[in-house]
Scaffold this motif. Structure first.
Motif, PDB file in Angstrom:
ATOM      1  N   GLN A   1      -0.463   2.185  -4.923  1.00 40.34           N
ATOM      2  CA  GLN A   1      -0.321   2.903  -3.663  1.00 40.34           C
ATOM      3  C   GLN A   1       0.475   2.024  -2.714  1.00 40.34           C
ATOM      4  O   GLN A   1       0.056   0.904  -2.409  1.00 40.34           O
ATOM      5  CB  GLN A   1      -1.696   3.218  -3.067  1.00 40.34           C
ATOM      6  CG  GLN A   1      -1.649   3.935  -1.731  1.00 40.34           C
ATOM      7  CD  GLN A   1      -1.061   5.324  -1.833  1.00 40.34           C
ATOM      8  OE1 GLN A   1      -1.365   6.079  -2.759  1.00 40.34           O
ATOM      9  NE2 GLN A   1      -0.193   5.679  -0.891  1.00 40.34           N
ATOM     10  N   THR A   2       1.618   2.543  -2.296  1.00 41.98           N
ATOM     11  CA  THR A   2       2.482   1.774  -1.405  1.00 41.98           C
ATOM     12  C   THR A   2       2.518   2.449  -0.043  1.00 41.98           C
ATOM     13  O   THR A   2       2.891   3.608   0.068  1.00 41.98           O
ATOM     14  CB  THR A   2       3.902   1.661  -1.973  1.00 41.98           C
ATOM     15  OG1 THR A   2       4.525   2.948  -1.991  1.00 41.98           O
ATOM     16  CG2 THR A   2       3.888   1.114  -3.394  1.00 41.98           C
ATOM     17  N   ASN A   3       2.090   1.729   0.982  1.00 45.12           N
ATOM     18  CA  ASN A   3       2.067   2.246   2.349  1.00 45.12           C
ATOM     19  C   ASN A   3       2.944   1.390   3.248  1.00 45.12           C
ATOM     20  O   ASN A   3       3.299   0.265   2.905  1.00 45.12           O
ATOM     21  CB  ASN A   3       0.632   2.241   2.891  1.00 45.12           C
ATOM     22  CG  ASN A   3      -0.299   3.137   2.108  1.00 45.12           C
ATOM     23  OD1 ASN A   3       0.094   4.177   1.573  1.00 45.12           O
ATOM     24  ND2 ASN A   3      -1.568   2.742   2.034  1.00 45.12           N
ATOM     25  N   SER A   4       3.282   1.932   4.387  1.00 43.53           N
ATOM     26  CA  SER A   4       4.091   1.201   5.380  1.00 43.53           C
ATOM     27  C   SER A   4       5.329   0.602   4.720  1.00 43.53           C
ATOM     28  O   SER A   4       5.647  -0.582   4.917  1.00 43.53           O
ATOM     29  CB  SER A   4       3.254   0.106   6.039  1.00 43.53           C
ATOM     30  OG  SER A   4       2.120   0.647   6.674  1.00 43.53           O
ATOM     31  N   LEU A   5       6.006   1.411   3.955  1.00 44.11           N
ATOM     32  CA  LEU A   5       7.164   0.912   3.202  1.00 44.11           C
ATOM     33  C   LEU A   5       8.279   0.443   4.124  1.00 44.11           C
ATOM     34  O   LEU A   5       8.495   1.016   5.207  1.00 44.11           O
ATOM     35  CB  LEU A   5       7.676   1.994   2.254  1.00 44.11           C
ATOM     36  CG  LEU A   5       6.817   2.171   0.992  1.00 44.11           C
ATOM     37  CD1 LEU A   5       7.102   3.517   0.333  1.00 44.11           C
ATOM     38  CD2 LEU A   5       7.080   1.040   0.020  1.00 44.11           C
ATOM     39  N   LYS A   6       8.967  -0.591   3.655  1.00 39.20           N
ATOM     40  CA  LYS A   6      10.070  -1.189   4.408  1.00 39.20           C
ATOM     41  C   LYS A   6      11.338  -1.105   3.562  1.00 39.20           C
ATOM     42  O   LYS A   6      11.267  -1.034   2.320  1.00 39.20           O
ATOM     43  CB  LYS A   6       9.770  -2.659   4.688  1.00 39.20           C
ATOM     44  CG  LYS A   6       8.465  -2.911   5.411  1.00 39.20           C
ATOM     45  CD  LYS A   6       8.193  -4.407   5.544  1.00 39.20           C
ATOM     46  CE  LYS A   6       6.867  -4.673   6.240  1.00 39.20           C
ATOM     47  NZ  LYS A   6       6.604  -6.135   6.363  1.00 39.20           N
ATOM     48  N   PRO A   7      12.503  -1.128   4.194  1.00 42.12           N
ATOM     49  CA  PRO A   7      13.745  -1.104   3.409  1.00 42.12           C
ATOM     50  C   PRO A   7      13.805  -2.211   2.356  1.00 42.12           C
ATOM     51  O   PRO A   7      14.360  -2.004   1.273  1.00 42.12           O
ATOM     52  CB  PRO A   7      14.828  -1.286   4.480  1.00 42.12           C
ATOM     53  CG  PRO A   7      14.232  -0.664   5.701  1.00 42.12           C
ATOM     54  CD  PRO A   7      12.775  -1.026   5.641  1.00 42.12           C
ATOM     55  N   GLU A   8      13.203  -3.354   2.648  1.00 38.34           N
ATOM     56  CA  GLU A   8      13.220  -4.460   1.681  1.00 38.34           C
ATOM     57  C   GLU A   8      12.317  -4.213   0.482  1.00 38.34           C
ATOM     58  O   GLU A   8      12.317  -5.012  -0.466  1.00 38.34           O
ATOM     59  CB  GLU A   8      12.859  -5.790   2.352  1.00 38.34           C
ATOM     60  CG  GLU A   8      11.580  -5.756   3.168  1.00 38.34           C
ATOM     61  CD  GLU A   8      11.840  -5.529   4.653  1.00 38.34           C
ATOM     62  OE1 GLU A   8      12.684  -4.671   4.989  1.00 38.34           O
ATOM     63  OE2 GLU A   8      11.173  -6.200   5.471  1.00 38.34           O
ATOM     64  N   ASP A   9      11.551  -3.143   0.489  1.00 33.89           N
ATOM     65  CA  ASP A   9      10.765  -2.759  -0.689  1.00 33.89           C
ATOM     66  C   ASP A   9      11.608  -1.979  -1.696  1.00 33.89           C
ATOM     67  O   ASP A   9      11.130  -1.675  -2.798  1.00 33.89           O
ATOM     68  CB  ASP A   9       9.563  -1.907  -0.288  1.00 33.89           C
ATOM     69  CG  ASP A   9       8.545  -2.664   0.551  1.00 33.89           C
ATOM     70  OD1 ASP A   9       8.048  -2.093   1.544  1.00 33.89           O
ATOM     71  OD2 ASP A   9       8.253  -3.832   0.216  1.00 33.89           O
ATOM     72  N   THR A  10      12.836  -1.650  -1.323  1.00 28.18           N
ATOM     73  CA  THR A  10      13.715  -0.909  -2.227  1.00 28.18           C
ATOM     74  C   THR A  10      13.968  -1.711  -3.494  1.00 28.18           C
ATOM     75  O   THR A  10      14.392  -2.865  -3.445  1.00 28.18           O
ATOM     76  CB  THR A  10      15.044  -0.592  -1.529  1.00 28.18           C
ATOM     77  OG1 THR A  10      14.796   0.315  -0.452  1.00 28.18           O
ATOM     78  CG2 THR A  10      16.033   0.038  -2.504  1.00 28.18           C
ATOM     79  N   ALA A  11      13.684  -1.101  -4.635  1.00 28.47           N
ATOM     80  CA  ALA A  11      13.829  -1.777  -5.919  1.00 28.47           C
ATOM     81  C   ALA A  11      13.473  -0.809  -7.040  1.00 28.47           C
ATOM     82  O   ALA A  11      12.952   0.284  -6.787  1.00 28.47           O
ATOM     83  CB  ALA A  11      12.907  -3.003  -5.999  1.00 28.47           C
TER      84      ALA A  11
ATOM     85  N   VAL B   1       3.511  -7.966   0.100  1.00 31.05           N
ATOM     86  CA  VAL B   1       2.954  -6.613   0.060  1.00 31.05           C
ATOM     87  C   VAL B   1       1.478  -6.572   0.423  1.00 31.05           C
ATOM     88  O   VAL B   1       0.893  -5.479   0.497  1.00 31.05           O
ATOM     89  CB  VAL B   1       3.157  -5.950  -1.323  1.00 31.05           C
ATOM     90  CG1 VAL B   1       4.634  -6.000  -1.718  1.00 31.05           C
ATOM     91  CG2 VAL B   1       2.287  -6.598  -2.392  1.00 31.05           C
ATOM     92  N   LYS B   2       0.865  -7.716   0.649  1.00 33.62           N
ATOM     93  CA  LYS B   2      -0.560  -7.751   0.990  1.00 33.62           C
ATOM     94  C   LYS B   2      -0.826  -6.920   2.240  1.00 33.62           C
ATOM     95  O   LYS B   2      -0.103  -6.994   3.221  1.00 33.62           O
ATOM     96  CB  LYS B   2      -1.015  -9.191   1.217  1.00 33.62           C
ATOM     97  CG  LYS B   2      -1.253  -9.968  -0.055  1.00 33.62           C
ATOM     98  CD  LYS B   2      -1.735 -11.384   0.255  1.00 33.62           C
ATOM     99  CE  LYS B   2      -1.952 -12.170  -1.028  1.00 33.62           C
ATOM    100  NZ  LYS B   2      -2.329 -13.574  -0.759  1.00 33.62           N
ATOM    101  N   GLY B   3      -1.881  -6.117   2.152  1.00 30.17           N
ATOM    102  CA  GLY B   3      -2.243  -5.259   3.267  1.00 30.17           C
ATOM    103  C   GLY B   3      -1.499  -3.936   3.298  1.00 30.17           C
ATOM    104  O   GLY B   3      -1.855  -3.049   4.080  1.00 30.17           O
ATOM    105  N   ARG B   4      -0.474  -3.791   2.470  1.00 29.09           N
ATOM    106  CA  ARG B   4       0.302  -2.543   2.445  1.00 29.09           C
ATOM    107  C   ARG B   4       0.196  -1.825   1.106  1.00 29.09           C
ATOM    108  O   ARG B   4       0.230  -0.602   1.059  1.00 29.09           O
ATOM    109  CB  ARG B   4       1.776  -2.829   2.752  1.00 29.09           C
ATOM    110  CG  ARG B   4       2.021  -3.467   4.105  1.00 29.09           C
ATOM    111  CD  ARG B   4       3.520  -3.552   4.424  1.00 29.09           C
ATOM    112  NE  ARG B   4       4.254  -4.374   3.478  1.00 29.09           N
ATOM    113  CZ  ARG B   4       5.286  -3.936   2.746  1.00 29.09           C
ATOM    114  NH1 ARG B   4       5.688  -2.677   2.846  1.00 29.09           N
ATOM    115  NH2 ARG B   4       5.911  -4.760   1.911  1.00 29.09           N
TER     116      ARG B   4
END
Length: 114
Positions: A80-90, A62-65
């Protein structure tokens, strides 16, 4: 001490969410506040921590995002979560650790669609 997490939701890949965790009760010095997450079928993993409201630490994924921060009143921690990816789903959980022990909030679901 009670922790209340909020801010999760459904977002498209590339989107952003701001998670909040409000702490009721006293937070002692020598504390670490953090966010963890658990995806289906996986173990809970560290996302980010902030120590004494100053020093931060992030998982490489998650570094940088993502950015963790404490509120001005110091009883709230944000992610703050930016540039979310499907693998961030949790399910995302907040945690407070201080000289008394560890306290967890309930989870908030983050779902990222591709």
């Amino acid at each position: 001490v009670q922790l209340q997490a909020s801010g999760g939701g459904l977002v498209q890949a590339g989107g952003s969410l701001r998670l909040s965790c409000a702490v009721s009760g006293t937070i002692l010095s020598g504390n670490v506040m953090g966010w963890y997450r658990q995806a289906p079928g996986k173990q809970r993993e560290l996302v980010a921590t902030v120590t004494n409201g100053v020093s931060t630490n992030y998982a490489d994924s998650v570094k940088g995002r993502f950015t963790i921060s404490r509120g001005v009143a110091k009883n709230t921690v944000y992610l703050q979560t930016n540039s979310l990816k499907p693998e961030d789903t949790a399910v995302y959980y907040c945690k407070l650790a201080d000289p008394r022990g560890s306290f967890w909030g309930q989870g908030t679901q983050v779902t990222v669609s591709s």
